[in-house]
Design a protein around this motif. Structure first.
Motif, PDB file in Angstrom:
ATOM      1  N   ASP A  94      67.129 -23.148  21.093  1.00  0.00           N
ATOM      2  CA  ASP A  94      67.796 -23.781  19.966  1.00  0.00           C
ATOM      3  C   ASP A  94      68.784 -24.854  20.435  1.00  0.00           C
ATOM      4  O   ASP A  94      68.820 -25.970  19.917  1.00  0.00           O
ATOM      5  CB  ASP A  94      68.516 -22.684  19.152  1.00  0.00           C
ATOM      6  N   GLU A 100      68.000 -29.914  24.296  1.00  0.00           N
ATOM      7  CA  GLU A 100      67.200 -31.087  23.860  1.00  0.00           C
ATOM      8  C   GLU A 100      65.897 -31.134  24.645  1.00  0.00           C
ATOM      9  O   GLU A 100      64.925 -31.743  24.217  1.00  0.00           O
ATOM     10  CB  GLU A 100      67.963 -32.393  24.151  1.00  0.00           C
ATOM     11  N   LYS A 147      64.890 -26.357  15.576  1.00  0.00           N
ATOM     12  CA  LYS A 147      65.298 -26.939  14.289  1.00  0.00           C
ATOM     13  C   LYS A 147      65.531 -28.451  14.410  1.00  0.00           C
ATOM     14  O   LYS A 147      65.809 -29.114  13.424  1.00  0.00           O
ATOM     15  CB  LYS A 147      66.576 -26.248  13.795  1.00  0.00           C
ATOM     16  N   ASP A 148      65.462 -28.947  15.644  1.00  0.00           N
ATOM     17  CA  ASP A 148      65.550 -30.405  15.809  1.00  0.00           C
ATOM     18  C   ASP A 148      64.550 -30.854  16.874  1.00  0.00           C
ATOM     19  O   ASP A 148      63.907 -30.016  17.503  1.00  0.00           O
ATOM     20  CB  ASP A 148      66.983 -30.839  16.153  1.00  0.00           C
ATOM     21  N   ASP A 149      64.413 -32.166  17.061  1.00  0.00           N
ATOM     22  CA  ASP A 149      63.392 -32.692  17.975  1.00  0.00           C
ATOM     23  C   ASP A 149      63.615 -32.187  19.407  1.00  0.00           C
ATOM     24  O   ASP A 149      64.753 -32.077  19.858  1.00  0.00           O
ATOM     25  CB  ASP A 149      63.432 -34.229  17.989  1.00  0.00           C
ATOM     26  N   LYS A 150      62.515 -31.911  20.099  1.00  0.00           N
ATOM     27  CA  LYS A 150      62.622 -31.391  21.469  1.00  0.00           C
ATOM     28  C   LYS A 150      61.644 -32.123  22.379  1.00  0.00           C
ATOM     29  O   LYS A 150      60.545 -32.483  21.954  1.00  0.00           O
ATOM     30  CB  LYS A 150      62.231 -29.902  21.546  1.00  0.00           C
ATOM     31  N   VAL A 152      59.635 -30.514  13.003  1.00  0.00           N
ATOM     32  CA  VAL A 152      60.400 -31.359  13.923  1.00  0.00           C
ATOM     33  C   VAL A 152      59.434 -32.018  14.910  1.00  0.00           C
ATOM     34  O   VAL A 152      58.284 -31.597  15.038  1.00  0.00           O
ATOM     35  CB  VAL A 152      61.482 -30.551  14.677  1.00  0.00           C
TER      36      VAL A 152
END
Ligand code: UDX
Ligand code: ADP
Length: 463
Positions: free
Chosen positions: A84, A87, A125-128, A155
């Motif tokens: 989580d 990045e 929950k966000d771009d990876k 995402v």
């Protein structure tokens, strides 16, 4: 402008993930690096207050861990939390050869990779940026992408292939000064983000970028070429023994040709390690799946030659000991697949031992870094005989002189430096006569031992 990475997560705290992340953390103090694993014992060992107890033995590694751990390097079992936060997520889980079903004994088992992909998809929950670090068959990135994109929370995932070229025993050195870092991918921005991490200590000219398939295939190809050199010299070692040549002299002679070069020409009882055999079998499987049978057969021969080398070494011990080793004590010096590591995966020692145990030999093992528990686990895994029998026939000791006392023969399976420095006269005095030495790594002083009275067999050296 590339995305600035501030938090990295690495899934898998093994021989690849552990050292690689330790060096990244050491060289990038501004990046928080969290290494996670489902194996809580392994994580506890990485967190051991005594840095000499970390689970991977590599020269120089405990110093790197001591410097970075607790500052910006963390080991944890909280996989979701680390995914989580990060990045950039490295996948460094194991990809063993399949032991069941389609592709059994050949293809890589990708179930651990797939589980990771599904977990990342669920948690993110966000771009990876997802980085393949494990050795994988070509086109795995495609599978990863498909799982991530179809099961994720909407995402964006960019997938990069960043194969590991470190060799065990020299991992820290290889990571600090790599010949090259290879990054494959299709997003320029993500490639740059990862290149910027390495650029903290690796010169830009050594950072190569390719498309994702070339990167994946380059890893398999590099290992196949290296293993092929070892099988080539090992094939010649048998011929040298028959003709009275010395393979080490042949290696020196051909290695001075700059087109050939001196490395990976050391004849041995056979290559081991988690990569060579697995990667070649993978290559063979992929070639076959495209109907490229000649290509597959060509590379498979490298593995077949390696199997032959292990068997003929064991066979020679039996023949020399008057065609029977039943009830005879054979001392093994070394169990690891090479020196300066405690890793035993695919070690030649395991197969040589198995062969001799089938002939009812009694084996006493000494290895400076490998535990008794590991040695029994390696033998039990083969499933050749039951656990009780393995414990009856095999003893593990922590004193080499004890291992060799009253032995019929000594077999050198790993090239640990300390073996050369033993008091071989003392060994000779305590062994049964004739005292045989089978040097599977050509590390001992053959002349000196012969003068003492030993009967010495050295791999690749004709009598
Ligand atoms: C290998 C690759 O070298 C590395 O780039 C990749 O990332 C992982 O696989 P590793 O398996 O750790 O690394 O060790 P390596 O030094 O390549 O040795 C492999 C095996 O070949 C060992 O069993 C070694 O003893 C044997 N070997 C190597 C020889 O028998 N003779 C040689 O001349 C060199
Ligand atoms: P390598 O030589 O490729 O590093 P290792 O077997 O030493 O291989 O390490 C791989 C590590 O990956 C193991 O410690 C294993 O517990 C861990 N692992 C495998 N699957 C998962 C997973 N889904 N989540 C977290 N860790 C995993």
């Amino acid at each position: 402008m590339s995305k600035k990475i501030t938090k990295i997560c690495c899934i898998g705290a093994g021989y690849v993930g552990g050292p690689t992340m330790a060096v990244i953390a050491q060289k990038c103090p501004d990046i928080k690096v969290t290494v996670v694993d489902i194996n809580s014992r392994r994580i506890a060992a990485w967190n051991d207050e005594d840095v000499d107890k970390i689970p991977v033995y590599e020269p120089g590694l405990s110093e790197v861990v001591a410097e970075a751990r607790g500052r910006n390097l963390f080991f944890s079992t909280e996989v979701d939390k680390a995914i989580d936060e990060a990045e950039m997520i490295f996948i460094s889980v194991n990809t063993p050869t399949k032991t069941y079903g389609k592709g059994k004994g050949m293809a890589a088992d990708l179930k651990y990779i797939e589980l990771c992909a599904r977990q990342i998809a669920r948690v993110a929950k966000d771009d990876k940026i997802v980085v393949e670090k494990s050795t994988l068959p070509v086109r795995t990135a495609g599978a990863l992408k498909s799982i991530l994109q179809n099961t994720g929370n909407g995402v964006r995932f960019d997938i990069l292939s960043n194969p590991e070229f470190l060799a065990e025993g020299t991992a820290v050195q290889d990571l600090l000064a790599p010949d090259r870092v290879l990054i494959g991918g299709d997003s320029e921005e993500s490639i740059r983000a990862l290149a910027d991490v390495y650029a903290n200590w690796v010169p830009e000219k050594n950072i190569l970028t390719t498309n994702v398939w070339s990167s994946e295939l380059s890893k398999l190809t590099a290992n196949a070429f290296l293993a092929q050199r070892v099988s080539s010299i090992n094939a010649l070692s048998e011929l040298c023994e028959k003709t009275g040549a010395d393979v080490n002299e042949v290696a020196r002679a051909i290695g001075t040709d700059s087109r050939i070069g001196p490395k990976f020409l050391k004849a041995s009882v056979g290559f081991g390690g988690s990569c060579f055999q697995k990667d070649i079998l993978n290559l063979v499987y992929i070639a076959k799946s495209y109907g490229l049978n000649e290509v597959a057969d060509y590379w498979e021969q490298v593995v077949l030659m390696n199997d032959h080398q292990k068997h003929r070494f064991a066979d020679n011990i039996i023949t020399t000991l008057y065609n029977t080793v039943s009830g005879k004590k054979i001392a093994f010096l070394g169990w690891a697949f090479k020196k300066d590591t405690n890793d035993t995966r695919e070690s030649a020692a395991i197969h040589v031992a198995d062969y001799l145990l089938n002939e009812q030999a009694e084996i006493v093992v000494y290895d400076p870094k490998v535990t008794e528990e590991q040695i029994y686990a390696d033998l039990d895994y083969l499933n050749t005989r039951d656990e009780k029998e393995n414990r009856k026939l095999v003893t593990v000791v922590n004193d080499p002189y004890k291992a060799m006392k009253e032995a019929h023969a000594v077999a050198v399976l790993t090239e640990w430096d300390e073996f050369r420095a033993y008091d071989w006269q003392r060994v000779y005095d305590t062994m049964l006569k004739p005292s045989f030495v089978f040097d599977g790594r050509a590390v001992l002083d053959r002349e000196q031992l012969t003068d003492m009275g030993f009967e010495v067999y050295t791999i690749g050296v004709g009598r």
